[in-house]
Every structure is written in structure tokens, then in C-alpha cells.
Design a protein around this motif. Structure first.
Motif, short mmCIF file in Angstrom:
data_model
loop_
_atom_site.label_atom_id
_atom_site.label_comp_id
_atom_site.label_asym_id
_atom_site.label_seq_id
_atom_site.Cartn_x
_atom_site.Cartn_y
_atom_site.Cartn_z
N GLY A 168 16.00 -6.80 5.31
CA GLY A 168 14.67 -6.68 5.16
C GLY A 168 14.08 -5.32 4.77
O GLY A 168 13.55 -5.03 4.07
N ARG A 169 14.71 -4.26 5.66
CA ARG A 169 14.28 -2.97 5.40
C ARG A 169 14.77 -2.39 4.12
O ARG A 169 14.13 -1.81 3.65
N LEU A 170 16.16 -2.90 3.77
CA LEU A 170 16.56 -2.40 2.40
C LEU A 170 15.89 -3.01 1.12
O LEU A 170 15.64 -2.48 0.24
N LEU A 171 15.67 -4.35 1.31
CA LEU A 171 14.78 -4.80 0.33
C LEU A 171 13.28 -4.61 0.31
O LEU A 171 12.80 -4.45 -0.77
N PHE A 172 12.73 -4.47 1.33
CA PHE A 172 11.17 -4.40 1.23
C PHE A 172 10.68 -3.20 1.96
O PHE A 172 9.51 -3.19 2.36
N GLY A 173 11.47 -2.31 2.43
CA GLY A 173 11.29 -1.17 2.90
C GLY A 173 10.47 -0.33 2.18
O GLY A 173 10.19 -0.10 1.08
N ARG A 174 9.65 0.86 2.78
CA ARG A 174 8.71 1.69 1.99
C ARG A 174 9.53 2.56 1.33
O ARG A 174 10.60 3.16 1.76
N LYS A 175 9.20 2.82 0.23
CA LYS A 175 9.71 3.93 -0.69
C LYS A 175 8.96 5.11 -0.60
O LYS A 175 7.80 5.22 -0.77
N LYS A 176 9.51 6.17 -0.37
CA LYS A 176 8.86 7.60 -0.41
C LYS A 176 9.03 8.42 -1.52
O LYS A 176 9.58 8.38 -2.33
#
Length: 176
Positions: A168-176
Motif C-alpha cells: 500500500g505504501r509503495l503503490l499509494f504512498g505520497r510522492k515528494k
């Protein structure tokens, strides 16, 4: 002189012996409580003997129940014959009936069933459990999950939950 019979919402406390038959009582406290076909919300005693009826909470040194339903029991010694208990917390439990959760040092079960049984020593004769966690088991116990399976299920559940969170973190994590 007729003694007053306890009724619903009454409270009886501190005599040496209380005998109840076919009554409904909120709270009973005594050295010895004997109840037959009665409904009791809370019992505190050194010794409790119940024949038929229903008790919500028992706190005692010794509890003996025959054909009775008990929701929560905390005692040094518990004996249940042809009855049922939701939670039994004790040093020793002798069960010939059904229980939801049994937490004890020594469990002796005969023709019984428990959803969760946690004990140091289990002596059993034709017993069914959902989850059994015990250091030593003697006798015939049919279980859905034993100690090793519970540990393996816990580790596997933790791994699966961790992988789901990571994905979930890899797919939907925030992009900086």
C-alpha cells in the motif's frame, strides 16, 4: 417468623451462609452461597454452589456448578458439571460441559468443549477445543489449533499484514 425472600434488585451481603431458590438477586456476598434455579448478577463468597440458573459474575475461592450457566468466573478452584461458562479464570478447572475461554494452571476436562483453552497442564477425556495453548497435555483432545499452529498463524498473519502495508505504501504512498 418468616425470613424475607430476596427479590429482583435486592442486595444480600455478609452472612455466613446464603441459600437461594428460584429468586433473582443483584448481589450476594457470604462465606458460602448455595443457589438453585436462581438468577444472580454478582456473587462474592469463599464457596459458591450453583444448581441450575444463571450467574453473570462469580468471584470466589471455590465454585461448583451443575446444569448452570455462568458468564465470568474468577476462583481458585472451579468445577462445572453439565453446565457452561463464558470465561473461567482459575488455578484449577474441572469441566464436564462447555466453556468459551479457560485460563488456568491445571485443567481437567471430561466430554467437554472450549473455544480457547490456555493451561500449564491439561488432563482430558474426549475434549474438543478451538485453540489449545498448553505446556503438557494428557488424554484425548481434538483441537482446531494447537500451540505450534497458533504461533505459526500469528507469525503468518504478521507477515501478511506487513506485506499489505508495504504494498500500500509503495503503490499509494505520497510522492515528494
Amino acid at each position: 417468623m418468616n425470613p424475607e425472600i430476596p427479590s429482583a434488585e435486592s442486595e444480600v451481603e455478609n452472612p455466613q451462609v446464603i441459600n437461594l431458590n428460584g429468586v433473582s438477586v443483584e448481589h450476594v456476598g457470604a462465606e458460602l452461597v448455595r443457589a438453585s434455579q436462581s438468577q444472580i448478577n454478582h456473587v462474592e463468597a469463599d464457596e459458591v454452589a450453583i444448581r441450575g440458573g444463571m450467574v453473570i459474575h462469580v468471584s470466589a475461592g471455590r465454585v461448583s456448578a451443575h446444569e448452570a450457566g455462568l458468564v465470568a468466573i474468577q476462583a481458585n478452584d472451579i468445577v462445572i458439571n453439565q453446565g457452561a461458562a463464558g470465561l473461567a479464570l482459575s488455578e484449577t478447572v474441572n469441566l464436564a460441559g462447555r466453556a468459551g475461554v479457560v485460563l488456568t494452571d491445571t485443567a481437567n476436562l471430561h466430554h467437554s468443549g472450549a473455544t480457547l483453552l490456555v493451561a500449564t497442564h491439561v488432563g482430558a477425556d474426549r475434549v474438543q477445543t478451538g485453540i489449545l495453548i498448553a505446556r503438557r497435555v494428557e488424554g484425548n483432545v481434538e483441537t482446531y489449533m494447537n500451540t505450534r499452529q497458533v504461533v505459526a498463524a500469528g507469525v503468518l498473519s504478521g507477515l501478511v499484514a506487513g506485506l499489505i502495508l508495504l504494498a500500500g505504501r509503495l503503490l499509494f504512498g505520497r510522492k515528494k
